[in-house]
Design a protein around this motif. Structure first.
Motif, PDB file in Angstrom:
ATOM      1  N   UNK A 282       0.839  -1.189   0.000  1.00  0.00           N
ATOM      2  CA  UNK A 282       0.000   0.000   0.000  1.00  0.00           C
ATOM      3  C   UNK A 282       0.869   1.232   0.000  1.00  0.00           C
ATOM      4  N   UNK A 283       0.243   2.397   0.132  1.00  0.00           N
ATOM      5  CA  UNK A 283       0.994   3.650   0.098  1.00  0.00           C
ATOM      6  C   UNK A 283       0.385   4.661   1.058  1.00  0.00           C
ATOM      7  N   UNK A 284       1.237   5.459   1.659  1.00  0.00           N
ATOM      8  CA  UNK A 284       0.823   6.554   2.528  1.00  0.00           C
ATOM      9  C   UNK A 284       1.316   7.853   1.918  1.00  0.00           C
ATOM     10  N   UNK A 285       0.425   8.813   1.728  1.00  0.00           N
ATOM     11  CA  UNK A 285       0.816  10.127   1.215  1.00  0.00           C
ATOM     12  C   UNK A 285       1.060  11.053   2.396  1.00  0.00           C
ATOM     13  N   UNK A 286       2.231  11.691   2.406  1.00  0.00           N
ATOM     14  CA  UNK A 286       2.662  12.524   3.525  1.00  0.00           C
ATOM     15  C   UNK A 286       2.509  14.000   3.194  1.00  0.00           C
ATOM     16  N   UNK A 287       2.288  14.824   4.215  1.00  0.00           N
ATOM     17  CA  UNK A 287       2.332  16.264   3.987  1.00  0.00           C
ATOM     18  C   UNK A 287       3.794  16.711   3.929  1.00  0.00           C
ATOM     19  N   UNK A 310      -3.658   4.484   0.833  1.00  0.00           N
ATOM     20  CA  UNK A 310      -4.070   3.719  -0.343  1.00  0.00           C
ATOM     21  C   UNK A 310      -3.690   2.257  -0.173  1.00  0.00           C
ATOM     22  N   UNK A 311      -4.557   1.358  -0.672  1.00  0.00           N
ATOM     23  CA  UNK A 311      -4.259  -0.062  -0.662  1.00  0.00           C
ATOM     24  C   UNK A 311      -4.757  -0.755   0.588  1.00  0.00           C
ATOM     25  N   UNK A 312      -4.629  -2.081   0.572  1.00  0.00           N
ATOM     26  CA  UNK A 312      -4.999  -2.908   1.719  1.00  0.00           C
ATOM     27  C   UNK A 312      -3.760  -3.596   2.262  1.00  0.00           C
ATOM     28  N   UNK A 313      -3.513  -3.430   3.553  1.00  0.00           N
ATOM     29  CA  UNK A 313      -2.329  -4.029   4.168  1.00  0.00           C
ATOM     30  C   UNK A 313      -2.616  -4.288   5.638  1.00  0.00           C
ATOM     31  N   UNK A 314      -1.772  -5.102   6.241  1.00  0.00           N
ATOM     32  CA  UNK A 314      -1.883  -5.391   7.667  1.00  0.00           C
ATOM     33  C   UNK A 314      -0.624  -4.920   8.373  1.00  0.00           C
ATOM     34  N   UNK A 315      -0.696  -4.808   9.692  1.00  0.00           N
ATOM     35  CA  UNK A 315       0.459  -4.373  10.469  1.00  0.00           C
ATOM     36  C   UNK A 315       1.653  -5.284  10.188  1.00  0.00           C
ATOM     37  N   UNK A 337      -3.070  -1.616  10.583  1.00  0.00           N
ATOM     38  CA  UNK A 337      -3.799  -2.123   9.424  1.00  0.00           C
ATOM     39  C   UNK A 337      -4.371  -0.957   8.625  1.00  0.00           C
ATOM     40  N   UNK A 338      -4.589  -1.207   7.328  1.00  0.00           N
ATOM     41  CA  UNK A 338      -5.132  -0.159   6.469  1.00  0.00           C
ATOM     42  C   UNK A 338      -6.547   0.247   6.877  1.00  0.00           C
ATOM     43  N   UNK A 339      -7.273  -0.641   7.539  1.00  0.00           N
ATOM     44  CA  UNK A 339      -8.655  -0.326   7.930  1.00  0.00           C
ATOM     45  C   UNK A 339      -8.719   0.651   9.098  1.00  0.00           C
ATOM     46  N   UNK A 340      -7.762   0.558  10.034  1.00  0.00           N
ATOM     47  CA  UNK A 340      -7.814   1.429  11.194  1.00  0.00           C
ATOM     48  C   UNK A 340      -7.038   2.724  11.013  1.00  0.00           C
ATOM     49  N   UNK A 341      -6.099   2.741  10.072  1.00  0.00           N
ATOM     50  CA  UNK A 341      -5.226   3.902   9.923  1.00  0.00           C
ATOM     51  C   UNK A 341      -5.965   5.181   9.521  1.00  0.00           C
ATOM     52  N   UNK A 342      -6.959   5.151   8.612  1.00  0.00           N
ATOM     53  CA  UNK A 342      -7.635   6.402   8.226  1.00  0.00           C
ATOM     54  C   UNK A 342      -8.260   7.155   9.400  1.00  0.00           C
ATOM     55  N   UNK A 343      -8.647   6.455  10.447  1.00  0.00           N
ATOM     56  CA  UNK A 343      -9.264   7.097  11.605  1.00  0.00           C
ATOM     57  C   UNK A 343      -8.248   7.881  12.441  1.00  0.00           C
ATOM     58  N   UNK A 344      -6.954   7.657  12.186  1.00  0.00           N
ATOM     59  CA  UNK A 344      -5.908   8.264  13.000  1.00  0.00           C
ATOM     60  C   UNK A 344      -5.240   9.459  12.327  1.00  0.00           C
TER      61      UNK A 344
END
Length: 375
Positions: A282-287, A310-315, A337-344
């Motif tokens: 997956x990918x994380x876009x940074x400021x 972006x994407x699906x991944x686990x810890x 996990x990718x599912x919990x990360x957007x909330x943070x």
């Protein structure tokens, strides 16, 4: 002997990689004479006790073709895995018998990228290989083709060999194939000449490098060998690239093949694996602030600096870290996990810990699990 080649003769721990085409027939099946010829060279080199040999050997899939009635290397992963399952046993049995002529034991080590980019697995791989060498055995390393999926494959054993050379802290990497070195053009055409030494990337500017081997039973070619040499050299390990038939000359430091000088410093960390052997899930876009902290400050990545996921991944999975323009600036092992990360996203670890509990007062990617790409 040149000063550069003196590194070869002085090397104590050597990783030797041999390709499928140097061990098997084009129709599949091991060539016992070729295996014995290689083992004769390696056994002689280590006979005085001054050198340790780690052998990275291709050939499992190729060795399994004929026994399974396959005319050529299959393209689908399932049949490749089946061929590897049959062929790996034949390959190791052949090496065991051949080295036994010299009273030398061999130990099989099968790796996937997943085994080597994660911290604990990386340490385990090093300990196993180091202990085998300490006990006088020759580790025979191959990719674990029987279980490796597309997502956890090294892709070719040339790259695997470069990374193993870094893992075991080798003094030299020798890449053996069916070509006696790197040429400044097609070696089959007149007017081309062998490149005896590569001091750095500039020496390869304008050199046309072929991409396919002759025998058609392997996955590599000169492109993968040069890339492997670049990876090893950047990690502080010099490289000799030549044909299997000239292995004795190469290990003796004679002027054969192409010698790649080491261009970087030797290091003991596993981040080379993360940079070159992992496939981002997956990918994380940074400021902009997070990009500066990660790239320039070599800091851990916190939730507050992430703009999107972006994407699906686990810890524990590798992920790509991108700037606002979508350029990959780093790669790391993610702690969520990718599912919990957007909330943070966009929140401080202190606030998260206060609201969700102390387990959330941790980095998204710790600096020890992060490598900057093309800084």
């Amino acid at each position: 002997m040149t000063v550069a080649r003196q590194y070869v003769t002085e090397a104590r721990r050597v990783v030797v990689k041999v390709g499928s085409s140097s061990l098997t027939t084009a129709s599949g099946g091991l060539d016992a004479d070729r295996v014995d010829a290689l083992v004769d060279v390696l056994a002689k080199v280590r006979s005085g006790g001054e050198k340790e040999i780690v052998l990275v050997s291709s050939g499992a899939i190729a060795a399994g073709l004929a026994p399974l009635g396959l005319a050529r290397r299959p393209r689908d992963l399932a049949r490749q895995q089946a061929a590897a399952s049959v062929g790996q046993g034949l390959l190791v049995a052949r090496y065991t018998a051949s080295f036994a002529r010299y009273g030398v034991r061999v130990g099989q080590v099968l790796l996937t990228t997943d085994d080597t980019s994660r911290r604990a697995h990386y340490r385990n791989a090093y300990r196993t290989l180091d202990q085998l060498l300490a006990m006088g055995a020759v580790p025979v390393v191959n990719e674990n083709d029987t279980v490796a999926t597309d997502e956890i494959r090294f892709g070719d054993n040339d790259r695997l060999a470069a990374l193993v050379a870094h893992l075991v802290r080798a003094d030299l990497l020798v890449l053996l194939s069916d070509v006696d070195g790197l040429y400044d053009g097609d070696p089959g055409k007149p007017g081309t000449s062998r490149i005896a030494e590569v001091r750095g990337p500039a020496d390869l500017a304008g050199v046309e490098i072929g991409s396919a081997g002759k025998a058609g039973v392997g996955t590599g070619g000169m492109v993968t060998k040069v890339e492997a040499a670049r990876i090893a050299a950047a990690a502080g390990v010099p490289v000799v690239l030549t044909s299997a038939s000239r292995a004795a000359d190469a290990l003796a430091g004679r002027d054969t093949g192409t010698y790649f000088r080491h261009t970087g410093r030797r290091s003991a960390d596993r981040l080379l694996w993360l940079a070159h052997a992992s496939t981002p899930q997956g990918a994380l876009t940074l400021d902009d602030g997070a990009v500066r902290a990660v790239v320039e400050g070599r800091k851990s990545l916190l939730p507050a600096g992430i703009a999107s996921v972006d994407g699906e991944f686990t810890a524990g999975d590798p992920v790509e870290l991108r700037d606002a323009e979508g350029r990959a600036v780093a790669r790391g092992l993610v702690n969520y996990d990718s599912r919990e990360l957007p909330l943070l996203l966009g929140r401080s670890t202190r606030d998260l810990a206060r609201e969700l509990g102390p387990a959330y007062e941790r980095e998204v990617v710790h600096r020890d699990d992060l490598v900057v790409l093309n800084p």
